[in-house]
Scaffold this motif. Structure first.
Motif, PDB file in Angstrom:
ATOM      1  N   TYR A 165       0.834  -1.205   0.000  1.00 39.83           N
ATOM      2  CA  TYR A 165       0.000   0.000   0.000  1.00 39.83           C
ATOM      3  C   TYR A 165       0.866   1.252   0.000  1.00 39.83           C
ATOM      4  CZ  TYR A 165      -3.897   3.073   1.298  1.00 39.83           C
ATOM      5  OH  TYR A 165      -4.847   4.066   1.326  1.00 39.83           O
ATOM      6  N   SER A 166       1.930   1.237   0.805  1.00 39.63           N
ATOM      7  CA  SER A 166       2.795   2.414   0.892  1.00 39.63           C
ATOM      8  C   SER A 166       3.635   2.607  -0.362  1.00 39.63           C
ATOM      9  CB  SER A 166       3.713   2.304   2.113  1.00 39.63           C
ATOM     10  OG  SER A 166       4.585   1.200   1.992  1.00 39.63           O
ATOM     11  N   ARG A 182      -3.766  10.250  -3.627  1.00 38.66           N
ATOM     12  CA  ARG A 182      -2.648   9.523  -3.020  1.00 38.66           C
ATOM     13  C   ARG A 182      -1.734   8.913  -4.081  1.00 38.66           C
ATOM     14  NH1 ARG A 182      -1.238   4.268  -1.435  1.00 38.66           N
ATOM     15  NH2 ARG A 182      -3.079   3.438  -2.498  1.00 38.66           N
ATOM     16  N   ILE A 210      -2.744   1.848   9.094  1.00 38.20           N
ATOM     17  CA  ILE A 210      -2.191   1.888   7.739  1.00 38.20           C
ATOM     18  C   ILE A 210      -3.030   2.753   6.809  1.00 38.20           C
ATOM     19  CG2 ILE A 210      -1.615   0.485   5.706  1.00 38.20           C
ATOM     20  CD1 ILE A 210      -1.104  -1.848   7.673  1.00 38.20           C
TER      21      ILE A 210
END
Length: 350
Positions: free
Chosen positions: A85-86, A150, A320
């Protein structure tokens, strides 16, 4: 004292029943498959296929079945999910991976089939794959605007692939899956032994020609690590389940989850989504509840919700991706598990 003796007897009986030859012959090949996957299928290769640069159908498709490749539990999946995800994976594929990882790993599906029935194992695998994709797509749609912002700030993911030829991986894992199928079949013992020895010989030839120095040792190491991680907890869980189910009145189970109603499936899904189930312990728990009268629909709902979601899991996921996404994920898992369990029970009843 009588209660204690009854519980101990129930736990021991369940443990002995669980250590039957059928379950053992199912688990042993599955451990070797999972260990080989940990060595031969790289994390970077998995990330590549559902990162931002991948096509949507590829991203969701790979994410939905990657749990079968990685063979991880709900705890192990969290750091992988955080990293993916990051690094820039889309919310939809990342959530699909987060759910499907512990839900459809090879150990869980094989043990479900051996302990409860292959129809339940098959339903669990198919159900988990399909609604992990649905959950991922819905999450992506719900948070589309914030996700676009994002992802615009993320860099491209590294293009890392496995060094092994694709044909080799297909033949190698296919041979091990064949061993699992043969070992758990109802063929004559000598036929099973002959087929297994032939398949093992084929594996030895492939290892000799395609494994580089240290890979075989790593395979055995990963397999043993899985055994150490899973087996003690699994046996303890089986024993505890036997103790509890030996004293629980069967009418309690039949009253709440004995029928295939939406309410019964919702209760099973909610319990599964809140309480923590260590790797594979959900199988003996559900098996014990079914012996007490739990309907097959709620049983599948519990199997679908239990391994992937729990309060500890949700607390980590919240850190998260935030509480809004976490709450949406929790709600979608409960709803989808409820509906899937209800449809499965309805299909069997029909």
């Amino acid at each position: 004292m009588q209660l204690i003796m009854t519980m101990l007897g129930g736990g021991l009986g369940e443990l002995l029943n669980y250590l039957s030859a059928h379950v053992v012959t199912c688990l042993v090949p599955a451990f070797f498959i999972a260990g080989a996957m940990a060595v031969l299928v790289t994390k970077g290769a998995v990330i590549k296929y559902f990162g931002v640069q991948a096509k949507k159908w590829v991203a969701y498709g790979v994410a939905s079945v990657s749990g079968m490749l990685l063979a991880v539990c709900s705890c192990t999946i969290l750091p992988l999910f955080a990293g993916i995800y990051s690094l820039g994976a889309g919310l939809g594929p990342a959530v699909t991976f987060l759910y499907s990882g512990p839900a459809i790993n090879i150990l869980a599906i094989a043990l479900t089939g051996a302990a409860i029935g292959w129809h339940m194992g098959l339903a669990r695998g198919i159900g988990a794959i399909l609604f992990s994709i649905v959950i991922g797509i819905l999450m992506s749609l719900l948070f589309r605007r914030s996700e676009n912002q994002r992802l615009e700030e993320m860099e491209s993911l590294p293009a890392e692939t496995s060094e092994k030829p694709g044909l080799f991986l297909v033949l190698f894992f296919g041979a091990m899956v064949a061993i699992l199928i043969v070992s758990t079949s109802k063929l004559n013992l000598w036929i099973k032994v002959a087929l297994d020895l032939s398949l093992i010989n084929s594996l030895a030839i492939m290892v000799h020609h395609y494994f580089i120095k240290g890979e075989f040792t790593s395979w055995m190491h990963e397999t043993w690590n899985l055994v150490k991680m899973v087996v003690p907890t699994l046996l303890i869980g089986v024993f505890v389940v036997g103790m509890v189910t030996s004293v629980i009145p069967s009418h309690w189970i039949s009253n709440y989850v004995g029928n295939n109603t939406l309410g019964a499936n919702f209760v099973a899904s909610l319990i599964g989504a809140l309480f923590y189930f260590s790797t594979l312990t959900e199988v003996p728990i559900v098996k014990g509840l079914m012996d007490l009268g739990m309907n097959q629909g709620p049983a599948l709902a519990l199997l679908l919700a239990g391994p992937a979601v729990s309060i500890p899991n949700l607390l980590v996921v919240n850190r998260i991706m935030g509480w809004k996404r976490t709450a949406a994920y929790f709600g979608l898992v409960v709803v989808m598990a409820t509906l899937t369990g209800w449809m499965y029970g309805y299909f069997l009843a029909g």
